[in-house]
Design an enzyme around this catalytic site. Structure first.
Site, PDB file in Angstrom:
ATOM      1  N   ILE A 641      12.617  -2.484  17.740  1.00 33.68           N
ATOM      2  CA  ILE A 641      13.314  -2.351  16.468  1.00 33.68           C
ATOM      3  C   ILE A 641      13.489  -3.684  15.755  1.00 33.68           C
ATOM      4  O   ILE A 641      14.105  -3.746  14.698  1.00 33.68           O
ATOM      5  CB  ILE A 641      14.694  -1.691  16.662  1.00 33.68           C
ATOM      6  CG1 ILE A 641      15.523  -2.481  17.674  1.00 33.68           C
ATOM      7  CG2 ILE A 641      14.537  -0.241  17.072  1.00 33.68           C
ATOM      8  CD1 ILE A 641      16.930  -1.949  17.850  1.00 33.68           C
ATOM      9  N   GLY A 642      12.957  -4.746  16.308  1.00 31.76           N
ATOM     10  CA  GLY A 642      13.086  -6.043  15.642  1.00 31.76           C
ATOM     11  C   GLY A 642      12.405  -7.133  16.415  1.00 31.76           C
ATOM     12  O   GLY A 642      12.015  -6.973  17.572  1.00 31.76           O
ATOM     13  N   GLN A 643      12.253  -8.279  15.750  1.00 28.67           N
ATOM     14  CA  GLN A 643      11.628  -9.439  16.373  1.00 28.67           C
ATOM     15  C   GLN A 643      12.102 -10.682  15.652  1.00 28.67           C
ATOM     16  O   GLN A 643      12.281 -10.672  14.425  1.00 28.67           O
ATOM     17  CB  GLN A 643      10.102  -9.354  16.321  1.00 28.67           C
ATOM     18  CG  GLN A 643       9.408 -10.513  17.029  1.00 28.67           C
ATOM     19  CD  GLN A 643       7.914 -10.265  17.207  1.00 28.67           C
ATOM     20  OE1 GLN A 643       7.408  -9.201  16.853  1.00 28.67           O
ATOM     21  NE2 GLN A 643       7.224 -11.238  17.758  1.00 28.67           N
ATOM     22  N   TYR A 646      13.661 -15.816  18.933  1.00 30.90           N
ATOM     23  CA  TYR A 646      14.047 -15.749  20.339  1.00 30.90           C
ATOM     24  C   TYR A 646      13.141 -14.812  21.127  1.00 30.90           C
ATOM     25  O   TYR A 646      12.832 -15.037  22.284  1.00 30.90           O
ATOM     26  CB  TYR A 646      15.501 -15.275  20.420  1.00 30.90           C
ATOM     27  CG  TYR A 646      16.068 -15.176  21.816  1.00 30.90           C
ATOM     28  CD1 TYR A 646      16.631 -16.291  22.425  1.00 30.90           C
ATOM     29  CD2 TYR A 646      16.052 -13.986  22.521  1.00 30.90           C
ATOM     30  CE1 TYR A 646      17.168 -16.213  23.696  1.00 30.90           C
ATOM     31  CE2 TYR A 646      16.579 -13.893  23.801  1.00 30.90           C
ATOM     32  CZ  TYR A 646      17.135 -15.014  24.378  1.00 30.90           C
ATOM     33  OH  TYR A 646      17.662 -14.936  25.637  1.00 30.90           O
ATOM     34  N   GLY A 647      12.719 -13.736  20.489  1.00 28.49           N
ATOM     35  CA  GLY A 647      11.900 -12.748  21.167  1.00 28.49           C
ATOM     36  C   GLY A 647      11.945 -11.426  20.429  1.00 28.49           C
ATOM     37  O   GLY A 647      12.027 -11.388  19.208  1.00 28.49           O
ATOM     38  N   VAL A 649      13.494  -7.231  20.085  1.00 27.76           N
ATOM     39  CA  VAL A 649      14.648  -6.373  20.342  1.00 27.76           C
ATOM     40  C   VAL A 649      14.167  -4.938  20.457  1.00 27.76           C
ATOM     41  O   VAL A 649      13.366  -4.473  19.640  1.00 27.76           O
ATOM     42  CB  VAL A 649      15.690  -6.485  19.213  1.00 27.76           C
ATOM     43  CG1 VAL A 649      16.867  -5.565  19.490  1.00 27.76           C
ATOM     44  CG2 VAL A 649      16.175  -7.914  19.087  1.00 27.76           C
ATOM     45  N   ASP A 759      27.604 -19.793  13.176  1.00 29.87           N
ATOM     46  CA  ASP A 759      26.431 -19.207  12.518  1.00 29.87           C
ATOM     47  C   ASP A 759      26.808 -17.884  11.838  1.00 29.87           C
ATOM     48  O   ASP A 759      26.123 -16.872  11.999  1.00 29.87           O
ATOM     49  CB  ASP A 759      25.301 -18.994  13.531  1.00 29.87           C
ATOM     50  CG  ASP A 759      23.934 -18.801  12.855  1.00 29.87           C
ATOM     51  OD1 ASP A 759      23.789 -19.174  11.674  1.00 29.87           O
ATOM     52  OD2 ASP A 759      23.016 -18.287  13.511  1.00 29.87           O
TER      53      ASP A 759
END
Length: 969
Positions: A641-643, A646-647, A649, A759
Site C-alpha cells: 500500500i505504499g513505498q 525506508y522501504g 508498507v 517531523d
C-alpha cells in the site's frame, strides 16, 4: 634468514591440522564457567535479543555479548575476566552461579531492569574489583558475604531499592575506594567499623533511610575526599568535632539530615571545596575559620545560625555559591565578599542572604554584573529605595543550576558552509580546531554523569575538564587526545546535585581520514567502561551512561576486549616448527582462526550491540518473520500500500484477524536502523488516542519491520490532495487540527520524559475510520530538554537539523537549536495547509510567505481552499491568526502547545453543534461519498486525566492499522 622463514612456515602448517583435529582445545573456555554463564543466561530476560550467547559455541572464542576473557597459561583455559552487560534492557534476576566465575574482575549490569536480590555467592569471586549494579530494580538486603571481597575497589549500587543495614562485614573491604550506594532504602546506623577502610575515598549514601548518629570514627579514614549523606535522618545527632580532622576532605554534604548542634572547626581541612549543611537545625555562629581559597560552594541555608557574616568569606577567589538564607544572622552585609573573586566571562556568583536580620551593607554598594545578591526578607530592605538597593530586595531572581548551559562556549569558532558536511551520515564540523579549519568528521559520543562534583557552575572549569579528559583518554596507545578532539556538547544539572553531560570525541585532524578506526573507538569506549580514568578533586567520580556510535561507527562492537586462545595442537606445531618463530606462528594461527570463524564473527558484529539503542517496550509484541510473511501473503504486491525511502508498507492480517500496516525496511540495507529503534522506544511508552499505536516489530533474519494499527483514511496529505465528491468542511479540518494538537501536547507535557516529535507534517498525521487524527512516525524524535522552571526561557537541544523541507523551524535550521516550539512551527504549517489546501513549498511558492502577503493586503479569504465549502468567517479568521502565530520565524513569538489546544477548543465551541461533532466526515475508502459517520463530542484537554493519560483505546478508538503514509517521503 631464508632457513628461519622456512622453518616458521613449516611450523605453521604443522600447527594448523593439529589445531583443528585436537579434541581438547588449548584456549577453550573453562567448562565450569561455560555452565555458569548458561545458568546466568537462564535467569535473564532479554526482550530485544541483545545477548548473542549461542550455547553451541565457545563463549570466549566466539565473543558472546559482553563476555570478556583472558588466556590462563597455567591451566590452558580461557577464563571470564569481565561481564560487561550495561544498558541492554535486561530483566530477570542475578543467578547464584555468578559466584563460579572466580577469575572475574569486573561485573557490570549497569542501567538494566534486573530485580530480585544480590546473590551471596558473588562474595566468592575473590578476584572481583568492580561490582557495578547501578540503575536496576534490585531489592532485598546486602549479603554479609560481599564484605569478603579482598580486591574490590568500586562498590556501585545506587538507584536501586536495596534495604536493610549496611553490613559491618564491609569493614573487611581493605581495597575499596568507592561506596556509591545513594538513592536506595538503606536503614539503620552507619557502621563505625567502616573507619578501618583507609583506601576509601568516596562515600555516597545520600537519599536513603539511615538513622542513628554520625560516627566520629569516620574521621579515621585517611583517604576520604567526599562524604555525601544528604536526605537521611540522623535526628538528634551532631556533626562530630573529629570531622575537622579529615584533612583530605574536598566535599562535605550533610543536607537535610536533622542534625543539631554547632558547626565544628573545619579550619584544618585546607582543601575543602564544597560544604553543604543546609536544612538542619544547626545553631551558633558561623566560624571565622580559614577556608581554602579554592572553595566554590558554601550552603548553610535553613538552619538557626546567628551572629554576623564572617569577613573571611572575602578571601574566596573561586566562590560560585554562598547561601546563608533562612537563618538568624544579624549585623551588616560585608561588600568585600565579591571583591577578591577572579572574575572571567564565565564567572557567576550566587549569594543568597534572604530572610535573616541583616540591617546594613558595609563598604562599596556596587555589585558586579556577574554577582547575584539577594536580600529580601531582611531589615535592610525596609528602606531599600533610600539605599538604592531595590533590585536586591525583590523577589527571588537567582539562577538555579539547571539553567546553566553551554550556549556561550558552544558557538562555532569559524563559519563553515553547512552543505559541505554530510550531516545525514552523522558527520559534523570539528568545532574547536585551533586553526579554525573547516574539518568535517564523524564524532563518537559518550554520555557521562559527574556523581559528586565539587563545583556549582561548570563553565569556569570547562577548559580544565577538557584537559583532564583528553589527558586520560587515548584512541591509540600512549597518545593522548588533543584538546580540540573533545567537545562538550551539552550539560544538565540534576538533583544531587549531579552533572549530566554528553561528550563528542573527534578523530585527529588529517587529510587522509575523517573517522576513527574501529580499534580507536573501542579504546575510547573501554577507557570509560573500565573506569580507568583517575579521580579528580573538582569533578569527582563519574557514571557511564551510554555510548552513541552513529554513522560509520554503527556496527562497531562497544567495547570488545576479548581475544581468542590457541589449541594445544597448535602450540605443539609451533614448537615443532621453530621456537624462535613462536610469536609469528601464533599470529598466523589467530588470523587463520579468525578467517575460519568469519561467518560467526560477522553475525556478532552485525547483531551484537551493548549500548547502541536502549529501549523499553512494554506491551509491544515481537513478531517472527514467518508471522508477518503469512499476514501479507508472502509480501505479495497485491498487499503493498505504499513505498518510501525506508522501504515498503504492506497491509496485513494477523492470525487473530487484526488488520495492520507493516513497514518493512529495504532488505539488506537496514538504512533506518536508528530510526527503527527510536520509533519502537518512543511508541512503546506513549499511549494516547491521538498517537498512532505500535502493535509490534520484527528484528530477525536481516529484517526490520514495524507493525502499526491500520488507518483506513490515509494521511492528511492524501486527504488534502485527493479530489473528493463531497467538500471537506471547516468543522472537519478544525477537528483534525485539534486532534493532532492534543497528540503533540501529550508529547510535550504528559509523556515521561517529554518528547519533541521533530517531523510534524501532513504525511505524518493519519486518519482513522472516523477521521480522528493521529500523529505518527517517531523515527527522528528526541527527548525534550528541561525548560526554565520560571518559564522565562525555552530549553533546547543542540543537534543536527532533521525534518522535512517546508516544515522545518527556520530558527532551528539556522542555529541547530531544537525546542518544543520547533514542533509548533511545523504544526503551524499544517494548519496553513488545512486552511489553504496549498503545499508548504510548490513551484517556488512558500506557504508562509503566500499567506502573509494575502493577509497584509486584506485578501486573506482569497487563499482559503475552495474545497472547504461554506465556512464561518470569524472561526476561519481566528484559525488563520493562530496558524500565523505558530509559523512565526521567531521562537519567542510562537505559542506553547497548551495555548494552541485552548485556542482550537475555543474556536470549536463557536461552531454549530453539527459542525462541532464533525458529522460531515467522509470515508475516502467508501464508494458512496455521502456516507457519514458520527463522532463523539470533543473532550476538553483539561480532562486529560480521565481520557488521555489512561491510554484508553476501547470501543471506536481501537482502529486497526496505519496506511502507507507512515512512510517518510
Amino acid at each position: 634468514m631464508a632457513f628461519s622463514n622456512t622453518v616458521c612456515l613449516l611450523g605453521l602448517f604443522l600447527a594448523l591440522p593439529l589445531y583443528w583435529s585436537s579434541p581438547f582445545a588449548y584456549g577453550d573456555t573453562d567448562p565450569l564457567e561455560v555452565a555458569a554463564l548458561l545458568a546466568v543466561r537462564n535467569k535473564l530476560k532479554d526482550p530485544y535479543k541483545y545477548l548473542k550467547w549461542n550455547k553451541k559455541r565457545d563463549p570466549c572464542i566466539t565473543n558472546w555479548t559482553g563476555v570478556i576473557c583472558y588466556l590462563n597459561n597455567t591451566d590452558g583455559y580461557m577464563h571470564v575476566q569481565e561481564l560487561r552487560l550495561l544498558r541492554l534492557n535486561l530483566s530477570g534476576t542475578l543467578a547464584p552461579e555468578l559466584g563460579q566465575l572466580t577469575y572475574m574482575k569486573r561485573l557490570d549490569f549497569l542501567w538494566n531492569n534486573i530485580s530480585g536480590s544480590i546473590p551471596k555467592e558473588i562474595g566468592h569471586i575473590t578476584a572481583l574489583e568492580l561490582l557495578l549494579l547501578s540503575g536496576n530494580q534490585i531489592s532485598g538486603s546486602l549479603p554479609d558475604e560481599l564484605g569478603y571481597l579482598p580486591n574490590l575497589t568500586k562498590f556501585q549500587l545506587d538507584l536501586n531499592f536495596i534495604s536493610g543495614p549496611i553490613p559491618t562485614s564491609f569493614a573487611n573491604l581493605v581495597k575499596v575506594q568507592h561506596f556509591h550506594m545513594n538513592n536506595n532504602r538503606f536503614s539503620g546506623q552507619i557502621p563505625p567499623e567502616l573507619s578501618q577502610l583507609n583506601a576509601l575515598k568516596h562515600v555516597l549514601l545520600d537519599n536513603n533511610n539511615l538513622s542513628g548518629y554520625l560516627p566520629p570514627e569516620l574521621a579515621q579514614m585517611r583517604s576520604l575526599t567526599i562524604l555525601q549523606l544528604d536526605n537521611n535522618n540522623f535526628a538528634g545527632s551532631v556533626i562530630p568535632n573529629s570531622y575537622g580532622n579529615m584533612t583530605k576532605l574536598l566535599k562535605l554534604s550533610l543536607r537535610n539530615c536533622s542534625l543539631q548542634g554547632t558547626i565544628p572547626d573545619l579550619s584544618a581541612i585546607r582543601g575543602l571545596l564544597y560544604l553543604d549543611l543546609s536544612m538542619n537545625q544547626l545553631t551558633g555562629s558561623i566560624s571565622t575559620n580559614r577556608l581554602s581559597e579554592n572553595t566554590t560552594t558554601i550552603i548553610l541555608s535553613g538552619n538557626q545560625l546567628n551572629g554576623s557574616i564572617p569577613s573571611n568569606f572575602s578571601g574566596l577567589s573561586h566562590l560560585q555559591k554562598l547561601y546563608l538564607d533562612n537563618n538568624w544572622l544579624s549585623g551588616s552585609v560585608p561588600s568585600n565578599i565579591w571583591q577578591n573573586i577572579n572574575f572571567t566571562s564565565d564567572t557567576n556568583v550566587d549569594i543568597n542572604f534572604e530572610n535573616n536580620f541583616l540591617s546594613d551593607i558595609l563598604g562599596i554598594l556596587e555589585v558586579p554584573q556577574n554577582v547575584t545578591l539577594r536580600l529580601q526578607g531582611n531589615p535592610v530592605c525596609t528602606n531599600a529605595s533610600q539605599r538604592n538597593i531595590t533590585l536586591l530586595c525583590g523577589p527571588d531572581n537567582g539562577n538555579d543550576e539547571s539553567e546553566e548551559t553551554l550556549d556561550n562556549l558552544n558557538k562555532p569558532v569559524s563559519t563553515c558552509p553547512p552543505q559541505a558536511c554530510p550531516t545525514k551520515n552523522h558527520f559534523r564540523y570539528v568545532p574547536t580546531l585551533p586553526n579554525t579549519s573547516c574539518f568535517c568528521a564523524a564524532p563518537f559520543g559518550v554520555g557521562l554523569r559527574l556523581r559528586s562534583p565539587s563545583i556549582s557552575s561548570f563553565l569556569p572549569y570547562r577548559d580544565q575538564f577538557d584537559m583532564f579528559i583528553t589527558k586520560n583518554v587515548n584512541a591509540t596507545p600512549n597518545t593522548p587526545l588533543d584538546k580540540y578532539q573533545l567537545y562538550v556538547d551539552s550539560i544538565e544539572w540534576e538533583k544531587g546535585p549531579r552533572l549530566r553531560m554528553f561528550l563528542l570525541f573527534f578523530p585527529r585532524y588529517s587529510n587522509d581520514s575523517n573517522t576513527f578506526g574501529e580499534n580507536e573507538v573501542q579504546a575510547i569506549a573501554s577507557t570509560f567502561a573500565a573506569f580507568t580514568i583517575p579521580g579528580s578533586d573538582i569533578f569527582g567520580p563519574y557514571d557511564l551512561l551510554n555510548f552513541t556510535a552513529e554513522g560509520p561507527y554503527s556496527n562497531v562492537i562497544l567495547p570488545s576486549l576479548s581475544s581468542a586462545g590457541l589449541s594445544k595442537g597448535a602450540l605443539a606445531g609451533i614448537v615443532l616448527g621453530s621456537i624462535f618463530c613462536a610469536s609469528v606462528i601464533l599470529l598466523g594461527i589467530l588470523l587463520f582462526i579468525r578467517k575460519k570463524h568469519k561467518s560467526s564473527q560477522v553475525e556478532v558484529v552485525k547483531n551484537q550491540s551493548l549500548t547502541k539503542f536502549p529501549m523499553k517496550m512494554d506491551g509491544v509484541k515481537a513478531f517472527s518473520f514467518e508471522d508477518l510473511q503469512t499476514a501479507t501473503n508472502n509480501f505479495s504486491t497485491t498487499t503493498q500500500i505504499g513505498q518510501g525511502g525506508y522501504g515498503k508498507v504492506y497491509k496485513g492480517t494477523l492470525a487473530d484477524g487484526v488488520v495492520v500496516a507493516i513497514k518493512r525496511a529495504q532488505q539488506g540495507s537496514l538504512q533506518g536502523d536508528k530510526e527503527f529503534y527510536t520509533e519502537i522506544e518512543m511508541l512503546s511508552r506513549l499511549h494516547h488516542r491521538n498517537l498512532v499505536a505500535l502493535v509490534g516489530y520484527c528484528d530477525e533474519k536481516d529484517e526490520q519491520m514495524l507493525v502499526y494499527e491500520f488507518m483506513p483514511n490515509g494521511s492528511l496529505h492524501d486527504l488534502l490532495s485527493a479530489r473528493y465528491r463531497a467538500p471537506l468542511g471547516f468543522g472537519t479540518r478544525l477537528h483534525i487540527a485539534l486532534n493532532a494538537s492534543r497528540g503533540i501536547l501529550y508529547l510535550h507535557t504528559e509523556a515521561d520524559p517529554p518528547i519533541i516529535h521533530r517531523d510534524i507534517k501532513a504525511n505524518n498525521i493519519l486518519l482513522d475510520s472516523k477521521m480522528t487524527a493521529k500523529v505518527s512516525d517517531f523515527g527522528i524524535s528526541r527527548l525534550a530538554p528541561i525548560s526554565d522552571p520560571k518559564g522565562l526561557t525555552t530549553a533546547h537541544i543542540s543537534t543536527i537539523v532533521k525534518g522535512t523541507p517546508g516544515y522545518v523551524d527556520p530558527e532551528y535550521f539556522l542555529t541547530n537549536k531544537l525546542t518544543e516550539k520547533s514542533d509548533v512551527y511545523s504544526l503551524g504549517i499544517v494548519f496553513l495547509e488545512l486552511l489553504t489546501g496549498m503545499q508548504p513549498i510548490s513551484h517556488g511558492r512558500n506557504i508562509v510567505r503566500e499567506v502573509n502577503t494575502a493577509h497584509q493586503s486584506g485578501m486573506m479569504f482569497s487563499i482559503i481552499d475552495r474545497n472547504m465549502g461554506q465556512y464561518p468567517s470569524e472561526g476561519v479568521k481566528k484559525f488563520m491568526a493562530l496558524a500565523m502565530r505558530c509559523s512565526s520565524d521567531e521562537t519567542k513569538d510562537r505559542p506553547l502547545m497548551l495555548e494552541v489546544v485552548r485556542e482550537l477548543e475555543n474556536i470549536s465551541s463557536m461552531l454549530p453543534e453539527s459542525d462541532n461533532t464533525s458529522s460531515e466526515f467522509v470515508n475516502v475508502n467508501l464508494s458512496s461519498s455521502g456516507t457519514s459517520v458520527a463522532s463523539a463530542p470533543s473532550t476538553s484537554v483539561y480532562d486529560r486525566r480521565s481520557t488521555y493519560l489512561t491510554g484508553d483505546r476501547s470501543g471506536d478508538d481501537l482502529v486497526s492499522g496505519v496506511i502507507h503514509s507512515i512512510m517518510p517521503r
